[in-house]
Design a protein around this motif. Structure first.
Motif, PDB file in Angstrom:
ATOM      1  N   GLN A   1       0.830  -1.195   0.000  1.00  0.00           N
ATOM      2  CA  GLN A   1       0.000   0.000   0.000  1.00  0.00           C
ATOM      3  C   GLN A   1       0.865   1.247   0.000  1.00  0.00           C
ATOM      4  O   GLN A   1       0.529   2.269  -0.597  1.00  0.00           O
ATOM      5  CB  GLN A   1      -0.907   0.006   1.234  1.00  0.00           C
ATOM      6  CG  GLN A   1      -2.036  -1.007   1.172  1.00  0.00           C
ATOM      7  CD  GLN A   1      -2.878  -0.973   2.426  1.00  0.00           C
ATOM      8  OE1 GLN A   1      -3.160   0.089   2.955  1.00  0.00           O
ATOM      9  NE2 GLN A   1      -3.267  -2.127   2.914  1.00  0.00           N
TER      10      GLN A   1
ATOM     11  N   GLY B   1       1.967   3.072  -3.252  1.00  0.00           N
ATOM     12  CA  GLY B   1       1.087   3.999  -3.938  1.00  0.00           C
ATOM     13  C   GLY B   1       0.832   3.617  -5.382  1.00  0.00           C
ATOM     14  O   GLY B   1       0.459   4.441  -6.216  1.00  0.00           O
TER      15      GLY B   1
ATOM     16  N   VAL C   1      -0.912   2.056  -8.713  1.00  0.00           N
ATOM     17  CA  VAL C   1      -2.270   1.865  -9.221  1.00  0.00           C
ATOM     18  C   VAL C   1      -2.217   0.854 -10.360  1.00  0.00           C
ATOM     19  O   VAL C   1      -1.431   1.007 -11.306  1.00  0.00           O
ATOM     20  CB  VAL C   1      -2.879   3.190  -9.722  1.00  0.00           C
ATOM     21  CG1 VAL C   1      -4.239   2.936 -10.367  1.00  0.00           C
ATOM     22  CG2 VAL C   1      -3.020   4.177  -8.570  1.00  0.00           C
TER      23      VAL C   1
ATOM     24  N   GLU D   1      -4.548  -1.257 -13.282  1.00  0.00           N
ATOM     25  CA  GLU D   1      -5.814  -1.111 -13.994  1.00  0.00           C
ATOM     26  C   GLU D   1      -5.991  -2.200 -15.042  1.00  0.00           C
ATOM     27  O   GLU D   1      -5.023  -2.678 -15.628  1.00  0.00           O
ATOM     28  CB  GLU D   1      -5.891   0.254 -14.696  1.00  0.00           C
ATOM     29  CG  GLU D   1      -5.815   1.450 -13.770  1.00  0.00           C
ATOM     30  CD  GLU D   1      -5.961   2.758 -14.536  1.00  0.00           C
ATOM     31  OE1 GLU D   1      -6.946   2.889 -15.298  1.00  0.00           O
ATOM     32  OE2 GLU D   1      -5.088   3.633 -14.379  1.00  0.00           O
TER      33      GLU D   1
ATOM     34  N   VAL E   1      -9.996  -0.722 -11.332  1.00  0.00           N
ATOM     35  CA  VAL E   1      -8.841   0.077 -10.918  1.00  0.00           C
ATOM     36  C   VAL E   1      -8.512  -0.275  -9.467  1.00  0.00           C
ATOM     37  O   VAL E   1      -9.373  -0.177  -8.590  1.00  0.00           O
ATOM     38  CB  VAL E   1      -9.116   1.591 -11.028  1.00  0.00           C
ATOM     39  CG1 VAL E   1      -7.903   2.385 -10.535  1.00  0.00           C
ATOM     40  CG2 VAL E   1      -9.464   1.976 -12.460  1.00  0.00           C
TER      41      VAL E   1
ATOM     42  N   ASP F   1      -6.083   0.665  -6.317  1.00  0.00           N
ATOM     43  CA  ASP F   1      -5.155   1.633  -5.728  1.00  0.00           C
ATOM     44  C   ASP F   1      -4.531   0.980  -4.504  1.00  0.00           C
ATOM     45  O   ASP F   1      -5.166   0.848  -3.458  1.00  0.00           O
ATOM     46  CB  ASP F   1      -5.913   2.901  -5.326  1.00  0.00           C
ATOM     47  CG  ASP F   1      -4.973   4.024  -4.893  1.00  0.00           C
ATOM     48  OD1 ASP F   1      -3.938   3.717  -4.269  1.00  0.00           O
ATOM     49  OD2 ASP F   1      -5.284   5.195  -5.156  1.00  0.00           O
TER      50      ASP F   1
ATOM     51  N   ARG G   1      -4.223   3.123  -1.224  1.00  0.00           N
ATOM     52  CA  ARG G   1      -5.454   3.277  -0.431  1.00  0.00           C
ATOM     53  C   ARG G   1      -6.091   1.939  -0.076  1.00  0.00           C
ATOM     54  O   ARG G   1      -7.104   1.905   0.624  1.00  0.00           O
ATOM     55  CB  ARG G   1      -6.473   4.115  -1.214  1.00  0.00           C
ATOM     56  CG  ARG G   1      -6.040   5.547  -1.460  1.00  0.00           C
ATOM     57  CD  ARG G   1      -7.118   6.298  -2.208  1.00  0.00           C
ATOM     58  NE  ARG G   1      -6.752   7.706  -2.404  1.00  0.00           N
ATOM     59  CZ  ARG G   1      -7.525   8.600  -3.027  1.00  0.00           C
ATOM     60  NH1 ARG G   1      -8.696   8.220  -3.531  1.00  0.00           N
ATOM     61  NH2 ARG G   1      -7.126   9.843  -3.171  1.00  0.00           N
TER      62      ARG G   1
ATOM     63  N   GLU H   1      -7.712   0.048  -2.106  1.00  0.00           N
ATOM     64  CA  GLU H   1      -9.059   0.319  -2.611  1.00  0.00           C
ATOM     65  C   GLU H   1      -9.210  -0.221  -4.023  1.00  0.00           C
ATOM     66  O   GLU H   1      -8.305  -0.115  -4.844  1.00  0.00           O
ATOM     67  CB  GLU H   1      -9.293   1.829  -2.589  1.00  0.00           C
ATOM     68  CG  GLU H   1     -10.657   2.271  -3.069  1.00  0.00           C
ATOM     69  CD  GLU H   1     -10.785   3.784  -2.996  1.00  0.00           C
ATOM     70  OE1 GLU H   1     -11.212   4.302  -1.941  1.00  0.00           O
ATOM     71  OE2 GLU H   1     -10.438   4.468  -3.992  1.00  0.00           O
TER      72      GLU H   1
END
Length: 239
Positions: free
Chosen positions: A133, A136, A138, A140, A145, A147, A150, A152
Protein backbone atom coordinates in the motif's frame (compact mmCIF):
# COMPACT_ATOMS: atom_id res chain seq x y z
CA UNK A 1 1.77 -6.46 19.68
CA UNK A 2 -0.51 -8.34 17.28
CA UNK A 3 -4.07 -8.41 18.63
CA UNK A 4 -6.23 -11.49 17.95
CA UNK A 5 -9.96 -11.70 18.63
CA UNK A 6 -10.77 -15.31 19.58
CA UNK A 7 -14.48 -16.06 19.28
CA UNK A 8 -15.12 -19.44 20.88
CA UNK A 9 -17.84 -20.53 23.32
CA UNK A 10 -16.26 -23.86 24.30
CA UNK A 11 -13.92 -23.31 27.22
CA UNK A 12 -11.95 -26.51 26.56
CA UNK A 13 -10.92 -25.03 23.19
CA UNK A 14 -10.80 -21.36 24.15
CA UNK A 15 -8.56 -21.40 27.21
CA UNK A 16 -5.75 -23.69 25.95
CA UNK A 17 -5.68 -21.85 22.63
CA UNK A 18 -5.54 -18.48 24.39
CA UNK A 19 -2.66 -19.69 26.56
CA UNK A 20 -0.71 -20.97 23.55
CA UNK A 21 -1.24 -17.80 21.52
CA UNK A 22 -0.18 -15.58 24.42
CA UNK A 23 2.89 -17.74 24.93
CA UNK A 24 3.76 -17.05 21.28
CA UNK A 25 3.56 -13.31 21.89
CA UNK A 26 0.04 -12.48 20.71
CA UNK A 27 -2.44 -10.35 22.59
CA UNK A 28 -5.71 -12.27 22.79
CA UNK A 29 -9.16 -10.77 23.30
CA UNK A 30 -11.87 -13.35 24.01
CA UNK A 31 -15.54 -13.41 23.03
CA UNK A 32 -17.80 -16.28 24.10
CA UNK A 33 -20.76 -15.56 21.81
CA UNK A 34 -21.52 -13.88 18.51
CA UNK A 35 -23.07 -10.70 19.86
CA UNK A 36 -20.09 -10.06 22.13
CA UNK A 37 -17.73 -10.69 19.20
CA UNK A 38 -19.32 -7.98 17.06
CA UNK A 39 -19.44 -5.54 19.97
CA UNK A 40 -15.80 -6.13 20.90
CA UNK A 41 -14.62 -5.85 17.30
CA UNK A 42 -16.46 -2.57 16.73
CA UNK A 43 -15.41 -1.09 20.09
CA UNK A 44 -11.75 -1.98 19.52
CA UNK A 45 -11.60 0.06 16.32
CA UNK A 46 -13.60 3.01 17.64
CA UNK A 47 -11.91 6.22 18.88
CA UNK A 48 -10.66 5.58 22.40
CA UNK A 49 -10.79 1.82 21.91
CA UNK A 50 -7.98 -0.60 22.69
CA UNK A 51 -6.83 -0.50 19.06
CA UNK A 52 -7.89 -2.41 15.94
CA UNK A 53 -8.05 -6.19 15.82
CA UNK A 54 -5.37 -7.68 13.54
CA UNK A 55 -6.91 -11.15 13.11
CA UNK A 56 -10.15 -12.92 14.01
CA UNK A 57 -10.31 -16.62 14.93
CA UNK A 58 -14.00 -17.41 14.57
CA UNK A 59 -15.96 -20.47 15.60
CA UNK A 60 -19.11 -21.00 13.51
CA UNK A 61 -21.31 -22.65 16.15
CA UNK A 62 -21.94 -19.80 18.60
CA UNK A 63 -24.76 -18.81 20.97
CA UNK A 64 -26.82 -15.63 20.43
CA UNK A 65 -25.44 -14.95 16.95
CA UNK A 66 -23.97 -17.50 14.55
CA UNK A 67 -20.39 -17.34 13.37
CA UNK A 68 -21.54 -16.91 9.78
CA UNK A 69 -23.50 -13.80 10.76
CA UNK A 70 -20.54 -12.47 12.76
CA UNK A 71 -18.35 -12.92 9.67
CA UNK A 72 -20.94 -11.18 7.50
CA UNK A 73 -21.19 -8.18 9.84
CA UNK A 74 -17.43 -7.77 10.19
CA UNK A 75 -17.04 -7.93 6.42
CA UNK A 76 -19.49 -5.05 5.94
CA UNK A 77 -16.83 -2.59 6.99
CA UNK A 78 -13.51 -4.39 7.43
CA UNK A 79 -11.03 -6.50 5.49
CA UNK A 80 -9.41 -7.86 8.68
CA UNK A 81 -8.14 -11.44 8.17
CA UNK A 82 -10.61 -14.06 9.45
CA UNK A 83 -9.82 -17.73 10.07
CA UNK A 84 -12.86 -19.91 10.68
CA UNK A 85 -12.62 -22.64 13.32
CA UNK A 86 -15.35 -25.25 13.09
CA UNK A 87 -16.25 -28.80 14.02
CA UNK A 88 -18.08 -29.03 10.71
CA UNK A 89 -15.99 -30.83 8.12
CA UNK A 90 -18.13 -30.98 4.98
CA UNK A 91 -17.00 -29.25 1.79
CA UNK A 92 -20.28 -27.32 1.72
CA UNK A 93 -19.61 -25.81 5.15
CA UNK A 94 -16.10 -24.81 4.16
CA UNK A 95 -17.33 -23.17 0.97
CA UNK A 96 -20.04 -21.27 2.84
CA UNK A 97 -17.47 -19.98 5.31
CA UNK A 98 -15.14 -18.85 2.53
CA UNK A 99 -17.95 -17.29 0.49
CA UNK A 100 -18.80 -15.13 3.50
CA UNK A 101 -15.33 -13.63 3.26
CA UNK A 102 -13.21 -15.80 5.56
CA UNK A 103 -9.54 -16.06 4.61
CA UNK A 104 -9.00 -19.62 5.82
CA UNK A 105 -10.83 -22.55 7.42
CA UNK A 106 -9.50 -24.95 10.06
CA UNK A 107 -11.46 -28.00 11.17
CA UNK A 108 -11.65 -29.15 14.78
CA UNK A 109 -9.91 -30.96 16.28
CA UNK A 110 -6.76 -29.26 15.03
CA UNK A 111 -3.18 -29.24 16.24
CA UNK A 112 -1.92 -25.94 17.59
CA UNK A 113 1.08 -26.22 15.25
CA UNK A 114 -1.24 -26.30 12.22
CA UNK A 115 -3.34 -23.38 13.45
CA UNK A 116 -0.25 -21.32 14.36
CA UNK A 117 1.12 -21.87 10.85
CA UNK A 118 -2.15 -20.62 9.33
CA UNK A 119 -2.22 -17.61 11.68
CA UNK A 120 1.35 -16.63 10.87
CA UNK A 121 0.80 -17.10 7.13
CA UNK A 122 -2.28 -14.87 7.11
CA UNK A 123 -0.57 -12.21 9.22
CA UNK A 124 2.50 -12.33 6.98
CA UNK A 125 0.37 -11.70 3.90
CA UNK A 126 -1.41 -8.88 5.70
CA UNK A 127 1.92 -7.19 6.47
CA UNK A 128 3.07 -7.59 2.86
CA UNK A 129 -0.20 -6.03 1.71
CA UNK A 130 0.40 -3.08 4.04
CA UNK A 131 3.89 -2.55 2.63
CA UNK A 132 2.54 -2.66 -0.91
CA UNK A 133 0.00 0.00 0.00
CA UNK A 134 2.89 2.32 0.79
CA UNK A 135 4.07 1.99 -2.81
CA UNK A 136 1.09 4.00 -3.94
CA UNK A 137 0.89 1.89 -7.10
CA UNK A 138 -2.27 1.86 -9.22
CA UNK A 139 -3.14 -1.21 -11.31
CA UNK A 140 -5.81 -1.11 -13.99
CA UNK A 141 -7.61 -3.45 -16.36
CA UNK A 142 -10.74 -2.42 -18.21
CA UNK A 143 -13.39 -1.32 -15.71
CA UNK A 144 -11.25 -2.29 -12.70
CA UNK A 145 -8.84 0.08 -10.92
CA UNK A 146 -6.84 -1.03 -7.87
CA UNK A 147 -5.15 1.63 -5.73
CA UNK A 148 -2.60 -0.14 -3.54
CA UNK A 149 -1.86 3.01 -1.58
CA UNK A 150 -5.45 3.28 -0.43
CA UNK A 151 -6.08 -0.48 -0.42
CA UNK A 152 -9.06 0.32 -2.61
CA UNK A 153 -10.69 -1.29 -5.63
CA UNK A 154 -13.08 0.52 -7.95
CA UNK A 155 -15.25 -1.10 -10.58
CA UNK A 156 -16.85 1.37 -12.98
CA UNK A 157 -15.67 4.11 -10.59
CA UNK A 158 -17.58 2.58 -7.66
CA UNK A 159 -15.65 1.41 -4.60
CA UNK A 160 -15.99 -2.35 -4.05
CA UNK A 161 -15.17 -3.86 -0.64
CA UNK A 162 -12.74 -6.77 -0.75
CA UNK A 163 -11.32 -8.93 2.05
CA UNK A 164 -7.56 -9.33 2.07
CA UNK A 165 -7.51 -12.67 0.23
CA UNK A 166 -9.68 -11.40 -2.63
CA UNK A 167 -7.61 -8.23 -2.83
CA UNK A 168 -4.39 -10.26 -3.08
CA UNK A 169 -5.90 -12.55 -5.69
CA UNK A 170 -7.04 -9.64 -7.83
CA UNK A 171 -3.66 -7.94 -7.43
CA UNK A 172 -1.93 -11.09 -8.70
CA UNK A 173 -4.13 -11.18 -11.79
CA UNK A 174 -3.69 -7.45 -12.43
CA UNK A 175 0.10 -7.77 -12.20
CA UNK A 176 0.04 -10.63 -14.73
CA UNK A 177 -2.62 -9.52 -17.18
CA UNK A 178 -3.26 -11.72 -20.21
CA UNK A 179 -1.04 -14.47 -18.80
CA UNK A 180 -2.34 -17.91 -17.90
CA UNK A 181 -1.69 -18.57 -14.23
CA UNK A 182 -1.88 -22.20 -13.21
CA UNK A 183 -3.83 -23.19 -10.13
CA UNK A 184 -0.60 -24.18 -8.42
CA UNK A 185 1.03 -20.83 -9.20
CA UNK A 186 -1.94 -18.94 -7.82
CA UNK A 187 -2.14 -21.00 -4.64
CA UNK A 188 1.61 -20.67 -4.04
CA UNK A 189 1.48 -16.89 -4.48
CA UNK A 190 -1.69 -16.12 -2.54
CA UNK A 191 -1.97 -18.93 0.01
CA UNK A 192 1.74 -19.77 0.29
CA UNK A 193 3.88 -22.69 -0.84
CA UNK A 194 3.16 -24.52 2.41
CA UNK A 195 -0.61 -24.47 1.91
CA UNK A 196 -2.09 -27.96 2.22
CA UNK A 197 -5.81 -27.19 2.18
CA UNK A 198 -8.46 -28.03 -0.38
CA UNK A 199 -7.77 -26.47 -3.80
CA UNK A 200 -11.53 -25.89 -4.06
CA UNK A 201 -10.77 -22.83 -1.94
CA UNK A 202 -9.31 -21.11 -5.00
CA UNK A 203 -12.48 -21.71 -7.03
CA UNK A 204 -14.58 -20.19 -4.25
CA UNK A 205 -12.49 -17.03 -4.18
CA UNK A 206 -12.50 -16.73 -7.97
CA UNK A 207 -16.28 -17.00 -7.86
CA UNK A 208 -16.47 -14.21 -5.27
CA UNK A 209 -14.09 -12.07 -7.32
CA UNK A 210 -16.11 -12.53 -10.48
CA UNK A 211 -19.25 -11.46 -8.64
CA UNK A 212 -17.56 -8.12 -8.01
CA UNK A 213 -15.70 -7.36 -11.26
CA UNK A 214 -17.72 -9.06 -14.01
CA UNK A 215 -20.72 -7.46 -15.70
CA UNK A 216 -22.30 -10.92 -15.80
CA UNK A 217 -20.58 -13.28 -13.31
CA UNK A 218 -22.36 -16.29 -14.81
CA UNK A 219 -20.64 -15.56 -18.15
CA UNK A 220 -17.21 -14.18 -17.23
CA UNK A 221 -15.34 -12.33 -19.95
CA UNK A 222 -12.63 -10.73 -17.82
CA UNK A 223 -11.47 -13.41 -15.39
CA UNK A 224 -11.69 -16.47 -17.59
CA UNK A 225 -11.04 -20.15 -16.94
CA UNK A 226 -8.36 -21.85 -18.99
CA UNK A 227 -9.53 -25.45 -18.92
CA UNK A 228 -7.03 -27.87 -17.42
CA UNK A 229 -4.62 -25.10 -16.42
CA UNK A 230 -5.98 -22.24 -14.36
CA UNK A 231 -7.18 -18.68 -14.96
CA UNK A 232 -6.36 -15.63 -17.09
CA UNK A 233 -7.28 -11.97 -16.61
CA UNK A 234 -8.21 -10.49 -19.97
CA UNK A 235 -7.22 -6.79 -20.07
CA UNK A 236 -9.92 -5.96 -22.62
CA UNK A 237 -12.80 -8.45 -22.30
CA UNK A 238 -13.69 -10.07 -25.59
CA UNK A 239 -10.07 -10.41 -26.78
Amino acid sequence: MTRILLVEDEENFREPLTLSLRRDGFEVVQAVDGVAAVEIFEAASAPGGCGPIDLVLLDLMLPRLSGTEVCRRIRRGSAVPIIVLSAKDSEVDKIVGLELGADDYVTKPYSYRELAARVNAVLRRSRVASLRQEEGLVLEAGRVVMDLGRHEVRVDAEVVAMPLREFELLELFLRHQDRVLTRRQIIDEVWGTDYVGDTRTLDVHVKRLRAKIEADPSRPTMLVTVRGLGYRLVPAPGT
